[in-house]
Design an enzyme around this catalytic site. Structure first.
Site, PDB file in Angstrom:
ATOM      1  N   GLU A 163       0.833  -1.261  -0.121  1.00  0.00           N
ATOM      2  CA  GLU A 163      -0.191  -0.068  -0.100  1.00  0.00           C
ATOM      3  C   GLU A 163       0.754   1.188  -0.084  1.00  0.00           C
ATOM      4  OE1 GLU A 163      -3.074   0.520  -0.324  1.00  0.00           O
ATOM      5  OE2 GLU A 163      -3.611  -1.661  -0.250  1.00  0.00           O
TER       6      GLU A 163
ATOM      7  N   SER B  97     -51.821 -36.492  12.338  1.00  0.00           N
ATOM      8  CA  SER B  97     -51.574 -37.338  13.408  1.00  0.00           C
ATOM      9  C   SER B  97     -50.569 -37.165  14.591  1.00  0.00           C
ATOM     10  CB  SER B  97     -51.650 -38.773  12.871  1.00  0.00           C
ATOM     11  OG  SER B  97     -52.897 -39.076  12.316  1.00  0.00           O
TER      12      SER B  97
END
Length: 580
Positions: free
Chosen positions: A83, A347
């Site tokens: 950078e 059920s």
């Protein structure tokens, strides 16, 4: 000569005035740097599984504040190399770097290199918006000069490493190290540091989770830059490039569970503190649930017209959620069918009918008629059941005989008694007030149904589903007690219910759920026209429920609770128990 001098002075004065006006123009709306350095942010919430594996994050994720002396030298070296190589030499603005970038860009015919320094990047990230304009660039330069005047180089680098955005909601190297590699920043290898240093250029494009190949390619560029600056030798860089790999991503579908946990935080979470929650999720069981439900829906489910399903498992003793799959794929449908979809249980509701009957004095070995029955013009059917005249109450549940269930409900005291029993164990209303309640015509969620089965497995105690076992705010433990459980069924009644449901798996409609070497109990459920199919099972101290169906409630092709749902229950348990 005097005339030239006079005009030079005039031009100089006007130049100073113009410069002052320009400075005021560019600086009049600059933020106060001191305020920006202490700016507030969205507190983060990090969720990890019971074994510590990362599940999800939200908010602005910051890790621990790191100091240069605590980091391996290759971490700051990686960022400086790629950078801002002249970081230690310039005063915030690098004219040499700008000139070099200009030459490179003109040669390439496009922008391939920037001239911003680390200090300028820091100024932009801390104080300014991403807007691209001459005004913002000038303000960036002014703020960079102020930062260089206010802080030493080591202080600037420390601030940068703690505040730089590195994608996936992470700010700073420690948060990113934990997010992408599962380690703190002080344990980063040179290769891992290179991956992180490559992110500021394009955090989304080089995100290791999204595009690992691009992340490795960018990391190789950083390693080459580290060789050029002397931070690594060429041999070291080659070794680091070859050993680069990324840990497996968090569970692809645990997003339903993460959403559910976050929605349940309410006021319990500190409003301004970063929160770390260790959840109850079992990653092995979760992975098994995800894999098996996907395989079933892609194979036999697809052939039978089944497009969706849900799985939920809890610890029977505590209500801790161990697995939650709210559908087939969270990325395409985050709607949680395990907690939000209300469907008829068929059920699968019957155990509450039989619970009310046992509490009214009925015994599992008592006999009940299984023949035709008419109540007020309503005549429940028995499907393929071949009438025997009389069967035991236990067999009535095991084989899911509808007319017998209605008669058992009458012995229990009718719909009101069944409703009271269901709500006492944790199944919320509203519930039907007529005899159809015995056949599961109420609408319930999978999570409510699973929680209501827990007393049958834990000796009669009602529990509440929860997903958090431990919480920390800013690293400090905070009180986070799980919901208390309460006795709601006599232990002997709970044991009788569990034995009756074990018969369902041993010889009744749930035989496909049987797992060799493991005691399994449960109940199947199928609604009219096969629109919903369920299996709720008890095994190994856990209650796990399965639902299969379609979001538009269209019928499936013959899918019943004792078929694909029971098989899916068994497959998940077997996959989770498999070593390795």
């Amino acid at each position: 000569m005097p005339r030239l001098l006079r005009w030079s002075v005039v031009l100089a004065v006007w130049g100073l005035v113009a410069g002052f006006v320009a400075l005021v123009f560019f600086a009049w709306d600059l933020p106060r740097p001191e305020d920006a350095l202490s700016a507030t942010r969205r507190p983060s919430v990090t969720l990890v599984a019971a074994d510590g594996a990362l599940l999800a994050t939200s908010g602005d994720l910051y890790g621990e504040t790191v100091r240069l002396r605590d980091l391996p030298a290759h971490v700051p070296a990686a960022f400086v190399a790629i950078e801002d190589r002249r970081f230690r030499e310039h005063m915030g603005l690098d004219l040499v770097g700008v000139a070099r970038a200009l030459v490179v860009n003109l040669t390439a015919g496009r922008v391939v290199q920037g001239g911003s320094t680390l200090t300028q990047q820091l100024a932009k990230n801390l104080f300014l918006t991403p807007e691209r304009s001459i005004r913002r660039k000038v303000q960036e330069a002014l703020l960079a000069l102020w930062l260089e005047w206010r802080f030493s180089k080591d202080e600037l680098l420390t601030i940068y490493l703690n505040r730089v955005y590195l994608g996936a909601g992470t700010f700073g190297v420690d948060a990113a190290a934990r997010q992408f590699f599962g380690v703190p920043a002080r344990r980063l290898t040179p290769g891992q540091a290179a991956v992180l240093a490559g992110l500021p250029k394009a955090p989304s494009r080089f995100n290791p989770r999204v595009n690992p190949s691009a992340a490795i390619g960018r990391a190789t560029e950083v390693l080459d830059a580290m060789v050029e600056t002397g931070a690594l030798t060429a041999a070291q860089a080659m070794v680091e490039a070859e050993r680069l790999h990324f840990p497996p991503s968090p569970s692809r579908d645990a997003g339903w569970f993460a959403d559910w946990v976050r929605e349940g935080l309410g006021d319990r979470a500190p409003p301004t503190a970063d929160l770390l929650l260790r959840t109850t999720l079992d990653t092995r069981l979760q992975a098994a649930a995800e894999a098996r439900i996907d395989a079933l829906l892609a194979g036999p489910g697809r052939a039978a017209g089944v497009s969706q399903g849900a799985v939920l498992a809890i610890d029977a003793a505590t209500g801790a959620v161990r697995a939650m799959a709210g559908g087939r794929d969270y990325r395409t449908s985050p709607f949680n069918r395990a907690t939000q979809a209300r469907r008829q249980p068929g059920s699968a509701f019957k155990p509450f009918v039989y619970l009310a009957a046992l509490e009214a004095g009925v015994r599992p070995e008592d006999m009940v008629a299984d023949g035709p029955l008419t109540l007020g013009g309503w005549s429940p059917g028995n499907g393929n059941w071949r009438m025997r005249g009389e069967i035991s109450v236990e067999d009535a549940l095991a084989f899911s005989v509808n007319t017998a269930a209605v008669r058992v409900m009458q012995r229990a005291g009718g719909p009101r008694a069944v409703t009271a029993a269901a709500q006492r164990v944790g199944l919320p209303g509203p519930l039907p007030r007529d005899a159809s309640i015995a056949l599961g015509t109420a609408e319930v969620t999978l999570i409510d149904l699973v929680v209501a089965y827990a007393p049958f497995a834990n000796g009669g105690h009602r529990v509440a589903a929860h997903g958090v076992m431990e919480a920390r705010a800013e690293g400090r433990p905070i009180a986070w007690l799980p919901p208390a459980r309460s006795p709601v069924i006599a232990p002997e009644t709970a044991e009788a219910m569990r034995r009756m449901m074990a018969a369902t798996v041993a010889r009744g409609t749930g035989r496909a759920a049987a797992v060799p070497g493991l005691a399994v109990a449960g109940k199947t459920g199928t609604t009219q026209d096969n629109r919903d199919a369920w299996f709720i099972g008890i095994a190994g101290g856990m209650v796990m429920g399965v639902w299969l169906g379609n979001d538009d409630a269209s019928p499936m092709d013959g899918v019943a609770g004792g078929g694909l749902p029971a098989r899916l229950f068994r497959d998940i348990l077997e996959a989770a128990r498999r070593p390795g």
